[in-house]
Write a protein that holds these residues in place. Structure first.
Motif, mmCIF file in Angstrom:
data_model
loop_
_atom_site.group_PDB
_atom_site.id
_atom_site.type_symbol
_atom_site.label_atom_id
_atom_site.label_comp_id
_atom_site.label_asym_id
_atom_site.label_seq_id
_atom_site.Cartn_x
_atom_site.Cartn_y
_atom_site.Cartn_z
ATOM 1 N N PRO A 139 0.827 -1.201 0.000
ATOM 2 C CA PRO A 139 0.000 0.000 0.000
ATOM 3 C C PRO A 139 0.864 1.255 0.000
ATOM 4 O O PRO A 139 1.826 1.354 0.752
ATOM 5 N N VAL A 140 0.530 2.197 -0.860
ATOM 6 C CA VAL A 140 1.188 3.498 -0.901
ATOM 7 C C VAL A 140 0.154 4.522 -0.463
ATOM 8 O O VAL A 140 -0.815 4.790 -1.176
ATOM 9 N N PHE A 141 0.351 5.063 0.733
ATOM 10 C CA PHE A 141 -0.643 5.955 1.309
ATOM 11 C C PHE A 141 -0.422 7.400 0.851
ATOM 12 O O PHE A 141 0.705 7.901 0.847
ATOM 13 N N VAL A 142 -1.518 8.047 0.480
ATOM 14 C CA VAL A 142 -1.478 9.453 0.087
ATOM 15 C C VAL A 142 -2.329 10.226 1.089
ATOM 16 O O VAL A 142 -3.567 10.165 1.031
ATOM 17 N N PRO A 143 -1.700 10.937 2.036
ATOM 18 C CA PRO A 143 -2.474 11.646 3.057
ATOM 19 C C PRO A 143 -3.367 12.727 2.451
ATOM 20 O O PRO A 143 -2.923 13.528 1.616
ATOM 21 N N CYS A 144 -4.624 12.718 2.859
ATOM 22 C CA CYS A 144 -5.606 13.726 2.448
ATOM 23 C C CYS A 144 -6.203 14.303 3.734
ATOM 24 O O CYS A 144 -7.269 13.869 4.182
ATOM 25 N N PRO A 145 -5.514 15.249 4.366
ATOM 26 C CA PRO A 145 -5.908 15.724 5.697
ATOM 27 C C PRO A 145 -7.158 16.588 5.683
ATOM 28 O O PRO A 145 -7.668 16.969 4.613
ATOM 29 N N ALA A 146 -7.621 16.892 6.877
ATOM 30 C CA ALA A 146 -8.832 17.696 7.026
ATOM 31 C C ALA A 146 -8.686 19.050 6.350
ATOM 32 O O ALA A 146 -9.664 19.609 5.842
ATOM 33 N N GLU A 147 -7.474 19.583 6.331
ATOM 34 C CA GLU A 147 -7.242 20.899 5.730
ATOM 35 C C GLU A 147 -7.571 20.919 4.243
ATOM 36 O O GLU A 147 -7.843 21.980 3.671
ATOM 37 N N THR A 148 -7.547 19.762 3.592
ATOM 38 C CA THR A 148 -7.905 19.667 2.171
ATOM 39 C C THR A 148 -9.313 19.106 1.993
ATOM 40 O O THR A 148 -9.691 18.732 0.871
ATOM 41 N N GLY A 149 -10.076 19.046 3.073
ATOM 42 C CA GLY A 149 -11.402 18.454 3.004
ATOM 43 C C GLY A 149 -11.378 16.950 2.877
ATOM 44 O O GLY A 149 -12.362 16.343 2.464
ATOM 45 N N PHE A 150 -10.242 16.331 3.222
ATOM 46 C CA PHE A 150 -10.036 14.888 3.074
ATOM 47 C C PHE A 150 -10.146 14.448 1.609
ATOM 48 O O PHE A 150 -10.431 13.281 1.322
ATOM 49 N N LEU A 151 -9.915 15.351 0.675
ATOM 50 C CA LEU A 151 -10.016 15.040 -0.750
ATOM 51 C C LEU A 151 -8.631 14.805 -1.345
ATOM 52 O O LEU A 151 -7.649 15.426 -0.936
ATOM 53 N N LEU A 152 -8.571 13.925 -2.337
ATOM 54 C CA LEU A 152 -7.325 13.598 -3.013
ATOM 55 C C LEU A 152 -7.031 14.641 -4.080
ATOM 56 O O LEU A 152 -7.847 14.869 -4.983
ATOM 57 N N SER A 153 -5.866 15.262 -4.011
ATOM 58 C CA SER A 153 -5.488 16.257 -5.015
ATOM 59 C C SER A 153 -4.710 15.592 -6.144
ATOM 60 O O SER A 153 -4.028 14.574 -5.943
ATOM 61 N N ALA A 154 -4.799 16.181 -7.333
ATOM 62 C CA ALA A 154 -4.071 15.647 -8.483
ATOM 63 C C ALA A 154 -2.562 15.656 -8.261
ATOM 64 O O ALA A 154 -1.891 14.662 -8.565
ATOM 65 N N PRO A 155 -1.975 16.744 -7.715
ATOM 66 C CA PRO A 155 -0.520 16.719 -7.482
ATOM 67 C C PRO A 155 -0.093 15.622 -6.515
ATOM 68 O O PRO A 155 0.947 14.982 -6.707
ATOM 69 N N ALA A 156 -0.886 15.404 -5.463
ATOM 70 C CA ALA A 156 -0.537 14.353 -4.500
ATOM 71 C C ALA A 156 -0.621 12.978 -5.149
ATOM 72 O O ALA A 156 0.221 12.106 -4.903
ATOM 73 N N LEU A 157 -1.638 12.772 -5.980
ATOM 74 C CA LEU A 157 -1.748 11.495 -6.689
ATOM 75 C C LEU A 157 -0.574 11.312 -7.646
ATOM 76 O O LEU A 157 0.049 10.247 -7.678
ATOM 77 N N GLU A 158 -0.260 12.337 -8.403
ATOM 78 C CA GLU A 158 0.847 12.258 -9.366
ATOM 79 C C GLU A 158 2.148 11.897 -8.667
ATOM 80 O O GLU A 158 2.923 11.057 -9.154
ATOM 81 N N ALA A 159 2.388 12.496 -7.515
ATOM 82 C CA ALA A 159 3.636 12.253 -6.787
ATOM 83 C C ALA A 159 3.730 10.832 -6.256
ATOM 84 O O ALA A 159 4.828 10.339 -5.970
ATOM 85 N N SER A 160 2.598 10.150 -6.124
ATOM 86 C CA SER A 160 2.586 8.798 -5.548
ATOM 87 C C SER A 160 2.758 7.705 -6.587
ATOM 88 O O SER A 160 2.983 6.546 -6.241
ATOM 89 N N VAL A 161 2.624 8.029 -7.862
ATOM 90 C CA VAL A 161 2.700 7.020 -8.913
ATOM 91 C C VAL A 161 4.156 6.640 -9.169
ATOM 92 O O VAL A 161 5.013 7.503 -9.377
ATOM 93 N N GLY A 162 4.421 5.336 -9.130
ATOM 94 C CA GLY A 162 5.768 4.830 -9.377
ATOM 95 C C GLY A 162 5.770 3.749 -10.431
ATOM 96 O O GLY A 162 4.727 3.412 -11.022
#
Length: 399
Positions: A139-162
């Protein structure tokens, strides 16, 4: 004696069930415990659904079912996907599973090999972690904290792809945060997916009917050009109060469904014929129950949110869907309870609340986001009010 396989030793049972078991043991010892640990509707299964199951048994629908599901239910699910999610699928492109969890298990096992990576936005349901680890993937976890509304951002997703990324696991409305994906989030995700054709997606829509404001949009409907890479899954457990019937379903690309059918055929084979008959009645029967219960869940969620605002040390985002609250408890850490317990982690907070105030919650660590606790709001108004009052008093007594 030979040791157990690595599969059963690299993961562990969900914390929700461990907490619920401890709550039951305290009740058995005479304690007045309120358990908000399990996300399970407190409503009964609709009477017409039960009657359909009864009639199916009387009619002799008690033989081995097809591995993929009965024709009647696959047709009902196809109609449901068109009605609720705007997905035009053939019954042949539907797989019936033993609960939503088996759909996830089948899907991961069908495409993820040892060492592959599965991207999971957090906080996330702990069952995802179990399945991915059991499959031997990482599992590769991408934190989506309360400050972002617990939503996944495109930059965070992009950074997690390997290089070994195989899957993205999406769950909105989200368990445990109650966050609901908006169009901006979905469009950002699809932009990333188009750049990474090796990445498939499991869209877990199990809480699709519990969106408090607006209309739910599923990823496959928003990005039809990616339909050959998206598995959309749901079930009857949450929407129709049928958790014990163990009935899930999914649709997606034929090659993926074929692989999942092999997995299912090698494990549980088919799903109970009686449960399938009940699910047909749920999906093809009156749907007014969905709006009625959604309004009740919304009211309960608002009440819990308002009451928890009075708890010193807690900070709770307003849930947008599902039936959970996921307050931060970081304001309590480093302090001691009235009973003298040091609160060094969210697990300490949840444990102390259960032992001293007799309210069972689940620590955020179980959902890959420490510093929080999860409360299920799928309980009566009286139960929720009593539980929140205890939580507020617990927090006020922390020194």
């Amino acid at each position: 004696m030979n040791p157990l396989s690595s599969r059963v030793t690299r993961t562990r049972p969900a914390a929700t069930f461990a907490t619920a078991a401890l709550a039951r043991s305290l009740r058995a010892a005479g304690r007045d415990v309120i358990s908000l640990a399990i996300g399970e509707p407190d409503f009964p299964t609709p009477p017409h659904v039960i009657e359909a199951a009864h009639q199916a048994a009387i009619d002799g629908q008690t033989r081995y079912p097809p591995i993929v599901g009965t024709d009647a239910l696959r047709g009902a699910v196809a109609r449901k996907f068109a009605r609720d999610q705007g997905l035009q699928v053939a019954p042949a492109d539907v797989l019936i599973t033993n609960g939503g969890k088996q759909a996830i298990f089948d899907a991961v096992m069908a495409v993820a090999d040892e060492g592959d990576e599965v991207i999971i936005p957090t906080p996330c349901w702990s069952g995802y972690i179990q399945v991915v680890e059991f499959a031997g993937a990482r599992p590769v976890f991408v934190p989506c904290p309360a400050e972002t509304g617990f939503l996944l951002s495109a930059p965070a997703l992009e950074a997690s792809v390997g290089a070994r990324s195989k899957l993205l696991l999406l769950n909105y409305p989200n368990n445990p945060s109650g966050a609901v994906a908006d169009i901006g989030m979905l469009d950002g995700i699809t932009d990333v997916l188009r750049k990474h054709p090796q990445l498939r997606v499991i869209s877990d829509d199990i809480y699709e009917h519990l969106v408090f404001d607006g209309v739910y949009t599923t990823l496959a409907a928003r990005a039809p050009d990616l339909a050959d890479r998206i598995l959309t899954m749901s079930g009857v457990s949450k929407s129709y109060a049928m958790t014990g019937w163990r009935l899930g379903f999914c649709t997606g690309p034929r090659d993926w469904l074929d692989g999942m059918t092999v997995v299912q055929g090698s494990s549980t084979a088919g799903v109970s014929t009686i449960s399938q008959a009940a699910a047909v009645a749920a999906l093809d029967g009156p749907q007014d129950i969905l709006d009625e219960r959604r309004l009740i869940y919304h009211r309960r969620s608002q009440k819990v949110f308002e009451m928890l605002a009075e708890a010193p040390g807690l900070s709770c985002s307003r849930p947008q869907g599902a039936f959970y609250a996921f307050p931060s408890v970081t304001g309590l850490l480093g302090r001691r309870t009235k009973g003298g317990r040091l609160l060094a982690s969210d697990e300490d907070v949840a444990g102390a609340m259960l032992q001293e105030s007799f309210v069972a919650t689940v620590p955020g660590t179980a959902f890959a986001m420490p510093g929080h606790i999860r409360l299920s709001t799928a309980a009566s108004d009286a139960v929720l009010e009593a539980a929140c009052s205890r939580i507020v008093e617990f927090c006020k007594a922390v020194m």
